[in-house]
Design a protein around this motif. Structure first.
Motif, PDB file in Angstrom:
ATOM      1  N   ALA A 104       0.869  -1.179   0.000  1.00 32.18           N
ATOM      2  CA  ALA A 104       0.000   0.000   0.000  1.00 32.18           C
ATOM      3  C   ALA A 104       0.900   1.222   0.000  1.00 32.18           C
ATOM      4  N   ILE A 105       0.319   2.367  -0.295  1.00 36.07           N
ATOM      5  CA  ILE A 105       1.096   3.595  -0.226  1.00 36.07           C
ATOM      6  C   ILE A 105       0.571   4.463   0.905  1.00 36.07           C
ATOM      7  N   SER A 106       1.473   5.245   1.444  1.00 36.96           N
ATOM      8  CA  SER A 106       1.147   6.257   2.439  1.00 36.96           C
ATOM      9  C   SER A 106       1.535   7.591   1.823  1.00 36.96           C
ATOM     10  N   CYS A 107       0.544   8.358   1.437  1.00 36.87           N
ATOM     11  CA  CYS A 107       0.757   9.614   0.718  1.00 36.87           C
ATOM     12  C   CYS A 107       0.795  10.781   1.708  1.00 36.87           C
ATOM     13  N   ASN A 108       1.612  11.788   1.406  1.00 32.11           N
ATOM     14  CA  ASN A 108       1.702  12.946   2.289  1.00 32.11           C
ATOM     15  C   ASN A 108       1.026  14.194   1.715  1.00 32.11           C
ATOM     16  N   CYS A 109       0.109  14.008   0.746  1.00 30.92           N
ATOM     17  CA  CYS A 109      -0.635  15.179   0.263  1.00 30.92           C
ATOM     18  C   CYS A 109      -1.513  15.691   1.407  1.00 30.92           C
ATOM     19  N   SER A 110      -2.039  16.894   1.259  1.00 32.75           N
ATOM     20  CA  SER A 110      -2.800  17.501   2.349  1.00 32.75           C
ATOM     21  C   SER A 110      -4.000  16.662   2.765  1.00 32.75           C
ATOM     22  N   MET A 111      -4.635  15.969   1.831  1.00 31.14           N
ATOM     23  CA  MET A 111      -5.810  15.156   2.140  1.00 31.14           C
ATOM     24  C   MET A 111      -5.407  13.845   2.837  1.00 31.14           C
ATOM     25  N   CYS A 112      -4.519  13.092   2.229  1.00 31.78           N
ATOM     26  CA  CYS A 112      -4.127  11.786   2.788  1.00 31.78           C
ATOM     27  C   CYS A 112      -3.447  11.922   4.147  1.00 31.78           C
ATOM     28  N   LEU A 113      -2.662  12.963   4.297  1.00 33.22           N
ATOM     29  CA  LEU A 113      -1.977  13.183   5.565  1.00 33.22           C
ATOM     30  C   LEU A 113      -2.980  13.349   6.707  1.00 33.22           C
ATOM     31  N   ARG A 114      -4.046  14.071   6.454  1.00 34.29           N
ATOM     32  CA  ARG A 114      -5.045  14.324   7.496  1.00 34.29           C
ATOM     33  C   ARG A 114      -5.931  13.117   7.778  1.00 34.29           C
ATOM     34  N   ARG A 115      -6.254  12.347   6.748  1.00 33.42           N
ATOM     35  CA  ARG A 115      -7.175  11.227   6.977  1.00 33.42           C
ATOM     36  C   ARG A 115      -6.460   9.941   7.370  1.00 33.42           C
ATOM     37  N   GLY A 116      -5.165   9.836   7.116  1.00 35.21           N
ATOM     38  CA  GLY A 116      -4.390   8.685   7.573  1.00 35.21           C
ATOM     39  C   GLY A 116      -4.664   7.384   6.842  1.00 35.21           C
ATOM     40  N   SER A 117      -5.161   7.474   5.625  1.00 38.10           N
ATOM     41  CA  SER A 117      -5.468   6.242   4.889  1.00 38.10           C
ATOM     42  C   SER A 117      -4.212   5.629   4.285  1.00 38.10           C
ATOM     43  N   LEU A 118      -4.263   4.325   4.083  1.00 39.02           N
ATOM     44  CA  LEU A 118      -3.268   3.598   3.305  1.00 39.02           C
ATOM     45  C   LEU A 118      -3.969   3.174   2.027  1.00 39.02           C
ATOM     46  N   LEU A 119      -3.348   3.403   0.885  1.00 37.05           N
ATOM     47  CA  LEU A 119      -4.034   3.237  -0.388  1.00 37.05           C
ATOM     48  C   LEU A 119      -3.440   2.157  -1.271  1.00 37.05           C
ATOM     49  N   THR A 120      -4.325   1.514  -2.008  1.00 38.98           N
ATOM     50  CA  THR A 120      -3.950   0.681  -3.138  1.00 38.98           C
ATOM     51  C   THR A 120      -4.834   1.122  -4.300  1.00 38.98           C
ATOM     52  N   PHE A 121      -4.370   0.899  -5.509  1.00 44.42           N
ATOM     53  CA  PHE A 121      -5.083   1.383  -6.689  1.00 44.42           C
ATOM     54  C   PHE A 121      -5.466   0.216  -7.581  1.00 44.42           C
ATOM     55  N   VAL A 122      -6.692   0.270  -8.108  1.00 43.55           N
ATOM     56  CA  VAL A 122      -7.196  -0.784  -8.983  1.00 43.55           C
ATOM     57  C   VAL A 122      -7.941  -0.154 -10.156  1.00 43.55           C
ATOM     58  N   SER A 123      -8.116  -0.955 -11.196  1.00 46.91           N
ATOM     59  CA  SER A 123      -8.892  -0.515 -12.353  1.00 46.91           C
ATOM     60  C   SER A 123     -10.385  -0.642 -12.044  1.00 46.91           C
ATOM     61  N   PRO A 124     -11.242   0.028 -12.810  1.00 38.59           N
ATOM     62  CA  PRO A 124     -12.686  -0.084 -12.572  1.00 38.59           C
ATOM     63  C   PRO A 124     -13.213  -1.517 -12.645  1.00 38.59           C
TER      64      PRO A 124
END
Length: 119
Positions: free
Chosen positions: A27-47
């Motif tokens: 997963a990724i941990s992003c430091n953009c203003s949104m992800c930093l505040r919500r603390g989510s760990l992300l994975t990306f998939v196609s529709p």
């Protein structure tokens, strides 16, 4: 690398429910203003790897910056369980908050920091 598996996901109150099929090794941990505040760990998939089961009308959409991503939040509990938009190569994608998937031990994932502030 693990095999693809289908995971059930939801917001906290259960109004938003979905399934995602992924090889969930990292997963990724992003430091953009949104992800930093919500603390989510992300994975990306196609529709084609994502299926919304319930809650389309139960979500609130928030966009910022370049407005490439629809950040969707449950209107009842406020949880961000997934978003969708356009990836860096222009392809449609879903950003899944791994913390909202059932049966995932996030301590077993390789978490990669991403400098989202620079995008």
């Amino acid at each position: 690398m693990s095999e693809s598996k289908t995971y059930a996901g939801s917001c906290h109150c259960g109004a938003v429910k979905f399934e995602v099929t992924s090889q969930l090794d990292s997963a990724i941990s992003c430091n953009c203003s949104m992800c930093l505040r919500r603390g989510s760990l992300l994975t990306f998939v196609s529709p084609k790897q994502f299926k919304l089961l319930a809650g389309d009308a139960a979500q609130t959409d928030y966009q910022f910056n370049k407005k490439n991503i629809h950040h969707l939040f449950c209107a009842t509990c406020g949880v961000f369980s997934f978003g969708h938009g356009t990836g860096p190569q222009g392809d449609p994608m879903y950003a899944i908050n791994v913390r909202c998937l059932e049966g995932v031990d996030i301590n077993q994932l390789k978490v990669t920091p991403v400098d989202g502030r620079s995008f």
